[in-house]
Write a protein that holds these residues in place. Sequence first.
Motif, PDB file in Angstrom:
ATOM      1  N   ARG A   1       0.855  -1.195   0.000  1.00 23.18           N
ATOM      2  CA  ARG A   1       0.000   0.000   0.000  1.00 23.18           C
ATOM      3  C   ARG A   1       0.877   1.226   0.000  1.00 23.18           C
ATOM      4  NH1 ARG A   1      -4.204   0.130   4.897  1.00 23.18           N
ATOM      5  NH2 ARG A   1      -2.339   1.089   5.722  1.00 23.18           N
ATOM      6  N   SER A   2       0.605   2.145  -0.904  1.00 23.12           N
ATOM      7  CA  SER A   2       1.389   3.368  -0.972  1.00 23.12           C
ATOM      8  C   SER A   2       0.460   4.566  -0.893  1.00 23.12           C
ATOM      9  CB  SER A   2       2.188   3.419  -2.275  1.00 23.12           C
ATOM     10  OG  SER A   2       2.844   4.646  -2.392  1.00 23.12           O
ATOM     11  N   ASP A   3       0.840   5.541  -0.078  1.00 23.51           N
ATOM     12  CA  ASP A   3       0.026   6.754   0.026  1.00 23.51           C
ATOM     13  C   ASP A   3       0.769   7.944  -0.563  1.00 23.51           C
ATOM     14  OD1 ASP A   3       1.949   7.040   1.937  1.00 23.51           O
ATOM     15  OD2 ASP A   3       0.572   7.188   3.614  1.00 23.51           O
ATOM     16  N   GLU A   4       1.821   7.685  -1.320  1.00 22.68           N
ATOM     17  CA  GLU A   4       2.553   8.764  -1.969  1.00 22.68           C
ATOM     18  C   GLU A   4       1.749   9.266  -3.155  1.00 22.68           C
ATOM     19  OE1 GLU A   4       6.456   7.440  -2.945  1.00 22.68           O
ATOM     20  OE2 GLU A   4       6.841   6.734  -0.926  1.00 22.68           O
ATOM     21  N   GLY A   5       1.835  10.542  -3.421  1.00 21.53           N
ATOM     22  CA  GLY A   5       1.066  11.111  -4.520  1.00 21.53           C
ATOM     23  C   GLY A   5      -0.303  11.540  -4.059  1.00 21.53           C
ATOM     24  N   LYS A   6      -1.159  11.843  -5.027  1.00 17.91           N
ATOM     25  CA  LYS A   6      -2.482  12.376  -4.697  1.00 17.91           C
ATOM     26  C   LYS A   6      -3.459  11.302  -4.256  1.00 17.91           C
ATOM     27  CE  LYS A   6      -2.177  16.440  -7.556  1.00 17.91           C
ATOM     28  NZ  LYS A   6      -2.848  17.320  -8.461  1.00 17.91           N
ATOM     29  N   GLN A   7      -3.352  10.105  -4.853  1.00 17.44           N
ATOM     30  CA  GLN A   7      -4.289   9.041  -4.514  1.00 17.44           C
ATOM     31  C   GLN A   7      -3.552   7.837  -3.958  1.00 17.44           C
ATOM     32  OE1 GLN A   7      -6.492   8.281  -8.130  1.00 17.44           O
ATOM     33  NE2 GLN A   7      -8.253   9.271  -7.203  1.00 17.44           N
ATOM     34  N   PRO A   8      -4.128   7.200  -2.932  1.00 12.94           N
ATOM     35  CA  PRO A   8      -3.521   5.971  -2.435  1.00 12.94           C
ATOM     36  C   PRO A   8      -3.617   4.880  -3.507  1.00 12.94           C
ATOM     37  CG  PRO A   8      -5.425   6.618  -1.100  1.00 12.94           C
ATOM     38  CD  PRO A   8      -5.295   7.593  -2.205  1.00 12.94           C
ATOM     39  N   ARG A   9      -2.647   3.987  -3.505  1.00 16.38           N
ATOM     40  CA  ARG A   9      -2.691   2.890  -4.468  1.00 16.38           C
ATOM     41  C   ARG A   9      -2.126   1.637  -3.821  1.00 16.38           C
ATOM     42  NH1 ARG A   9       2.229   3.061  -8.661  1.00 16.38           N
ATOM     43  NH2 ARG A   9       3.888   3.233  -7.147  1.00 16.38           N
ATOM     44  N   ALA A  10      -2.415   0.524  -4.438  1.00 14.95           N
ATOM     45  CA  ALA A  10      -1.880  -0.758  -3.992  1.00 14.95           C
ATOM     46  C   ALA A  10      -1.175  -1.411  -5.172  1.00 14.95           C
ATOM     47  CB  ALA A  10      -2.998  -1.651  -3.479  1.00 14.95           C
ATOM     48  N   VAL A  11       0.008  -1.965  -4.911  1.00 11.30           N
ATOM     49  CA  VAL A  11       0.789  -2.641  -5.933  1.00 11.30           C
ATOM     50  C   VAL A  11       0.983  -4.074  -5.484  1.00 11.30           C
ATOM     51  CG1 VAL A  11       3.008  -2.695  -7.125  1.00 11.30           C
ATOM     52  CG2 VAL A  11       2.009  -0.510  -6.480  1.00 11.30           C
ATOM     53  N   MET A  12       0.731  -5.015  -6.385  1.00 11.82           N
ATOM     54  CA  MET A  12       0.976  -6.421  -6.093  1.00 11.82           C
ATOM     55  C   MET A  12       2.276  -6.830  -6.770  1.00 11.82           C
ATOM     56  SD  MET A  12      -2.832  -7.994  -6.519  1.00 11.82           S
ATOM     57  CE  MET A  12      -2.331  -9.614  -6.026  1.00 11.82           C
ATOM     58  N   VAL A  13       3.221  -7.346  -5.990  1.00  9.25           N
ATOM     59  CA  VAL A  13       4.496  -7.781  -6.555  1.00  9.25           C
ATOM     60  C   VAL A  13       4.673  -9.274  -6.310  1.00  9.25           C
ATOM     61  CG1 VAL A  13       5.581  -5.511  -6.311  1.00  9.25           C
ATOM     62  CG2 VAL A  13       5.813  -7.156  -4.477  1.00  9.25           C
ATOM     63  N   ASN A  14       5.272  -9.938  -7.281  1.00 13.77           N
ATOM     64  CA  ASN A  14       5.538 -11.367  -7.189  1.00 13.77           C
ATOM     65  C   ASN A  14       6.786 -11.573  -6.339  1.00 13.77           C
ATOM     66  OD1 ASN A  14       6.412 -14.048  -7.747  1.00 13.77           O
ATOM     67  ND2 ASN A  14       5.228 -14.020  -9.648  1.00 13.77           N
ATOM     68  N   LYS A  15       6.678 -12.392  -5.288  1.00 15.25           N
ATOM     69  CA  LYS A  15       7.809 -12.618  -4.390  1.00 15.25           C
ATOM     70  C   LYS A  15       9.022 -13.205  -5.106  1.00 15.25           C
ATOM     71  CE  LYS A  15       6.331 -15.102  -0.925  1.00 15.25           C
ATOM     72  NZ  LYS A  15       5.912 -15.694   0.343  1.00 15.25           N
ATOM     73  N   ASN A  16       8.804 -13.933  -6.196  1.00 16.99           N
ATOM     74  CA  ASN A  16       9.917 -14.553  -6.921  1.00 16.99           C
ATOM     75  C   ASN A  16      10.845 -13.519  -7.558  1.00 16.99           C
ATOM     76  OD1 ASN A  16       9.020 -17.138  -6.326  1.00 16.99           O
ATOM     77  ND2 ASN A  16       7.746 -17.231  -8.154  1.00 16.99           N
ATOM     78  N   PHE A  17      10.377 -12.286  -7.738  1.00 19.07           N
ATOM     79  CA  PHE A  17      11.162 -11.261  -8.409  1.00 19.07           C
ATOM     80  C   PHE A  17      11.692 -10.182  -7.466  1.00 19.07           C
ATOM     81  CE2 PHE A  17       8.493 -13.170 -11.648  1.00 19.07           C
ATOM     82  CZ  PHE A  17       9.453 -13.510 -12.589  1.00 19.07           C
ATOM     83  N   ILE A  18      11.554 -10.394  -6.168  1.00 14.49           N
ATOM     84  CA  ILE A  18      12.077  -9.454  -5.182  1.00 14.49           C
ATOM     85  C   ILE A  18      13.569  -9.728  -4.976  1.00 14.49           C
ATOM     86  CG2 ILE A  18      12.014  -8.699  -2.765  1.00 14.49           C
ATOM     87  CD1 ILE A  18       9.019  -9.326  -2.748  1.00 14.49           C
ATOM     88  N   LEU A  19      14.415  -8.724  -5.254  1.00 18.61           N
ATOM     89  CA  LEU A  19      15.860  -8.863  -5.001  1.00 18.61           C
ATOM     90  C   LEU A  19      16.160  -8.662  -3.535  1.00 18.61           C
ATOM     91  CD1 LEU A  19      17.525  -6.976  -7.981  1.00 18.61           C
ATOM     92  CD2 LEU A  19      17.202  -9.428  -7.675  1.00 18.61           C
ATOM     93  N   TRP A  20      15.602  -7.580  -2.960  1.00 14.59           N
ATOM     94  CA  TRP A  20      15.747  -7.349  -1.539  1.00 14.59           C
ATOM     95  C   TRP A  20      14.562  -6.536  -1.028  1.00 14.59           C
ATOM     96  CZ3 TRP A  20      15.740  -2.202  -0.582  1.00 14.59           C
ATOM     97  CH2 TRP A  20      16.317  -1.332  -1.507  1.00 14.59           C
ATOM     98  N   ALA A  21      14.333  -6.679   0.264  1.00 13.04           N
ATOM     99  CA  ALA A  21      13.259  -5.935   0.933  1.00 13.04           C
ATOM    100  C   ALA A  21      13.754  -5.577   2.324  1.00 13.04           C
ATOM    101  CB  ALA A  21      12.002  -6.773   1.020  1.00 13.04           C
ATOM    102  N   GLU A  22      13.466  -4.352   2.733  1.00 14.06           N
ATOM    103  CA  GLU A  22      13.850  -3.931   4.074  1.00 14.06           C
ATOM    104  C   GLU A  22      12.748  -3.108   4.700  1.00 14.06           C
ATOM    105  OE1 GLU A  22      16.388   0.101   3.059  1.00 14.06           O
ATOM    106  OE2 GLU A  22      17.455  -1.723   3.570  1.00 14.06           O
ATOM    107  N   GLU A  23      12.715  -3.128   6.012  1.00 13.12           N
ATOM    108  CA  GLU A  23      11.753  -2.314   6.738  1.00 13.12           C
ATOM    109  C   GLU A  23      12.216  -0.868   6.673  1.00 13.12           C
ATOM    110  OE1 GLU A  23      10.700  -3.733  10.614  1.00 13.12           O
ATOM    111  OE2 GLU A  23      10.545  -5.790   9.890  1.00 13.12           O
ATOM    112  N   GLY A  24      11.283   0.024   6.362  1.00 10.34           N
ATOM    113  CA  GLY A  24      11.584   1.448   6.284  1.00 10.34           C
ATOM    114  C   GLY A  24      11.331   2.140   7.602  1.00 10.34           C
ATOM    115  N   ASP A  25      11.406   3.457   7.556  1.00 18.21           N
ATOM    116  CA  ASP A  25      11.175   4.257   8.770  1.00 18.21           C
ATOM    117  C   ASP A  25       9.719   4.513   9.006  1.00 18.21           C
ATOM    118  OD1 ASP A  25      13.872   4.354   9.217  1.00 18.21           O
ATOM    119  OD2 ASP A  25      14.130   6.205   8.077  1.00 18.21           O
TER     120      ASP A  25
END
Length: 75
Positions: free
Chosen positions: A51-75
């Motif tokens: 879920r992203s609230d950046e920009g004017k409208q909130p949006r949701a992006v679905m990503v395939n776990k097989n294509f994730i190079l790295w993921a980290e917890e943000g602030d």
Amino acid sequence: MEKEGGWDVSFKRVIVKMADGSIFEGDVNIRGFKRLSDYLRVTEDRFVVIRSDEGKQPRAVMVNKNFILWAEEGD
């Protein structure tokens, strides 16, 4: 952990880099897990909803776990 519509919700702020170079920032519901890495490793879901609230409208992006190079917890 909170309940939303009967579902367990526990959002973590994340930054995810994909195999094609795309970078996504937003919130992921890690459900009952304490760490993002546990959620990504243990769940059988192929896709992760960010879920992203950046920009004017909130949006949701679905990503395939097989294509994730790295993921980290943000602030």
